[in-house]
Design an enzyme around this catalytic site. Structure first.
Site, PDB file in Angstrom:
ATOM      1  N   GLY A 139       0.844  -1.206   0.000  1.00 49.31           N
ATOM      2  CA  GLY A 139       0.000   0.000   0.000  1.00 49.31           C
ATOM      3  C   GLY A 139       0.869   1.242   0.000  1.00 49.31           C
ATOM      4  O   GLY A 139       1.098   1.855   1.047  1.00 49.31           O
ATOM      5  N   THR A 145       1.037   3.598  -3.293  1.00 52.88           N
ATOM      6  CA  THR A 145       0.522   4.639  -4.198  1.00 52.88           C
ATOM      7  C   THR A 145      -0.727   5.323  -3.630  1.00 52.88           C
ATOM      8  O   THR A 145      -1.572   4.681  -3.000  1.00 52.88           O
ATOM      9  CB  THR A 145       0.199   3.987  -5.565  1.00 52.88           C
ATOM     10  OG1 THR A 145       1.405   3.384  -6.049  1.00 52.88           O
ATOM     11  CG2 THR A 145      -0.306   4.986  -6.565  1.00 52.88           C
ATOM     12  N   GLY A 184       2.183   9.016  -7.083  1.00 56.86           N
ATOM     13  CA  GLY A 184       2.444   7.889  -7.993  1.00 56.86           C
ATOM     14  C   GLY A 184       3.946   7.695  -8.073  1.00 56.86           C
ATOM     15  O   GLY A 184       4.561   7.120  -7.169  1.00 56.86           O
ATOM     16  N   GLN A 219       0.917  -8.843 -34.310  1.00 58.10           N
ATOM     17  CA  GLN A 219       0.978  -8.546 -35.739  1.00 58.10           C
ATOM     18  C   GLN A 219       1.114  -9.844 -36.555  1.00 58.10           C
ATOM     19  O   GLN A 219       0.527  -9.987 -37.630  1.00 58.10           O
ATOM     20  CB  GLN A 219       2.172  -7.614 -36.017  1.00 58.10           C
ATOM     21  CG  GLN A 219       2.316  -7.189 -37.456  1.00 58.10           C
ATOM     22  CD  GLN A 219       1.170  -6.273 -37.905  1.00 58.10           C
ATOM     23  OE1 GLN A 219       0.432  -5.735 -37.085  1.00 58.10           O
ATOM     24  NE2 GLN A 219       1.010  -6.137 -39.210  1.00 58.10           N
ATOM     25  N   GLU A 221       5.019  -0.775 -11.080  1.00 56.66           N
ATOM     26  CA  GLU A 221       6.177  -1.189 -10.274  1.00 56.66           C
ATOM     27  C   GLU A 221       7.365  -0.238 -10.455  1.00 56.66           C
ATOM     28  O   GLU A 221       8.504  -0.680 -10.583  1.00 56.66           O
ATOM     29  CB  GLU A 221       6.588  -2.628 -10.627  1.00 56.66           C
ATOM     30  CG  GLU A 221       5.431  -3.599 -10.493  1.00 56.66           C
ATOM     31  CD  GLU A 221       5.751  -4.823  -9.663  1.00 56.66           C
ATOM     32  OE1 GLU A 221       6.807  -4.858  -9.011  1.00 56.66           O
ATOM     33  OE2 GLU A 221       4.916  -5.743  -9.661  1.00 56.66           O
ATOM     34  N   GLU A 258      10.616   5.392 -16.893  1.00 59.01           N
ATOM     35  CA  GLU A 258      11.279   6.701 -16.852  1.00 59.01           C
ATOM     36  C   GLU A 258      12.026   6.859 -15.513  1.00 59.01           C
ATOM     37  O   GLU A 258      13.172   7.312 -15.466  1.00 59.01           O
ATOM     38  CB  GLU A 258      10.263   7.846 -17.010  1.00 59.01           C
ATOM     39  CG  GLU A 258       9.660   7.984 -18.405  1.00 59.01           C
ATOM     40  CD  GLU A 258       8.455   7.069 -18.635  1.00 59.01           C
ATOM     41  OE1 GLU A 258       8.206   6.159 -17.804  1.00 59.01           O
ATOM     42  OE2 GLU A 258       7.749   7.269 -19.636  1.00 59.01           O
TER      43      GLU A 258
END
Ligand SMILES: Cc1cc2nc3c(=O)[nH]c(=O)nc-3n(C[C@H](O)[C@H](O)[C@H](O)COP(=O)(O)OP(=O)(O)OC[C@H]3O[C@@H](n4cnc5c(N)ncnc54)[C@H](O)[C@@H]3O)c2cc1C
Length: 380
Positions: A125, A127, A132, A337, A364, A368
């Protein structure tokens, strides 16, 4: 340098394969995905098979296996039973390693035998709506009153929260309104009065339910504190490499599954009088897909080896998370595809892997943020 498996590791991989063939064959995974029905009961079966004991010290009732063996189990589960990998990682890589790294002696004594013998499920627990990527913006507060902590606030996107035995909850206990200092971790039983859950509908990972949690004056005993008060951020960071290693290994297995499904399809499906796998564009696509999976496997094994040897692994953990999750997206995108309409039908395993894969380059710890970590570790 040696990439060979020991006889014991080979046996463990074989037994995990048999376990998954028996308990989570492809048609059962498809049913559970369609019905949003997670296989929680498998935690007890994993415990009975000794799998949840693998990495823990013998003094705690564990088997003391190296992290390379754990990574092999995670990769095998990713390849043959993605839903099982998520449960295994949550119990062992997150719950167990959090208890072992910063749990109190009393918490370890009470919970490690249950985790290893029964299969406890832990949710993270962390976020919140405004916290974020910026985890230090956590605003959920815990106030000390006599022998209890009283928790007030909101969490969002917490996986398995309503089913977990415990929610490892990151709360603000210090004076400051934001920042890493003053965060602490409480072990909250999910049926604590004042804790309620609202499910969040989403596009994939149907067997991994997500919830908003409301803490409305929820009360837990003072002993629910994990580690040191005010050191919650440091504690969380100290176990991240285990979670990243588990994810990278499981994702590598799932990516191999996507390649295997594509390979089978291009061998069978004929157009213009020949199997489509004979067209050069498809042959090269498969070659590129397998190369991405092999890169992912190598870095995930390297990370597991660093952990086994107790060597620094922060950069490698971030790299493994990025490379593995982007490999999974690459191979599922190209798998879709290549299977074309055969992949787009809802019964197709490929479409499920493709939908599930989308989460992991931002979930997770987003890729970035991982790249920020890698750059920082490079001295930038
Ligand atoms: C299905 C699902 C399950 C989850 N399970 C859990 C769970 O069990 N427990 C838990 O605590 N959380 C969980 N999460 C939350 C997850 O960890 C967050 O979604 C993730 O950390 C990203 O936060 P965010 O979605 O708020 O994106 P944001 O932080 O709003 O980021 C949006 C975009 O901006 C980028 N960005 C933000 N900051 C920077 C920066 N400094 N530099 C460069 N780019 C930046 C991000 O990379 C991203 O691309 C889950 C989420 C989902 C969707």
């Amino acid at each position: 340098m040696d990439f060979s498996l020991t006889e014991e590791q080979r046996q463990i991989v074989n037994s995990v394969e048999r376990f998954l063939e028996r308990h989570l064959p492809p048609e059962e995974q498809a049913r559970r995905d369609a019905q949003h029905d997670p296989p929680y009961h498998l935690l007890k079966v994993m415990a009975d098979d000794g799998l949840l004991a693998l990495p823990f010290p013998q003094a705690q009732g564990g088997l003391g296996s190296g992290w390379d063996t754990v990574a092999l189990v995670q990769e095998t589960m990713g390849r043959k039973g993605w839903m099982a990998a998520s449960l295994f990682n949550r119990a062992v890589g997150f719950g167990g390693m959090s208890l072992m790294t910063y749990g109190t002696e009393a918490q370890k004594a009470a919970l490690m035998p249950r985790l290893i013998g029964e299969g406890l499920l832990f949710a993270l627990g962390l976020t919140e709506p405004q916290a974020g990527s910026d985890a230090a913006a956590v605003a959920t507060r815990a106030r000390r009153a006599d022998d209890t902590w009283i928790i007030t606030g909101r969490k969002s996107w917490i996986s398995d929260a309503a089913q977990a035995d415990f929610i490892v909850t990151v709360v603000r206990t210090g004076e400051s309104a934001s920042g890493r200092e003053g965060l602490s971790i409480l072990l909250v039983p999910k049926d604590t009065p004042g804790v309620s859950f609202t499910p969040l509908p989403k596009v994939g990972n149907n067997a991994l339910p997500s919830y908003e949690i409301a803490f409305d004056g929820a009360e837990v005993p003072a002993e629910a504190l994990m580690g040191e008060e005010g050191k919650g951020f440091v504690h969380l960071m100290s176990t991240l490499h285990y979670a990243r290693a588990g994810l990278a290994a499981a994702v590598t297995g799932a990516a191999q599954r996507a390649v295997d499904l594509t390979l089978a399809h291009v061998t069978e499906r004929e157009q213009f009088g020949r199997p489509i796998g004979k067209f050069q564009v498809i042959r090269h696509r498969l070659a590129d897909m397998q190369m991405r999976v092999d890169q992912s496997r190598l870095i995930s094994w390297h990370l597991a080896w660093l952990i086994r040897e107790g060597l620094p692994s922060r950069r490698h953990a971030a790299q493994a998370k990025v490379i593995a999750t982007e490999a999974l997206q690459y191979v599922t995108q190209h798998g879709m595809q290549t299977l074309a309409s055969a992949g787009y039908i809802i019964e197709s395993e490929m479409q499920r892997l493709w939908r599930d894969a989308r989460l992991y380059s931002f979930g997770e710890g987003s890729n970035e943020i991982q790249r920020n970590t890698i750059a920082r570790e490079l001295g930038l």
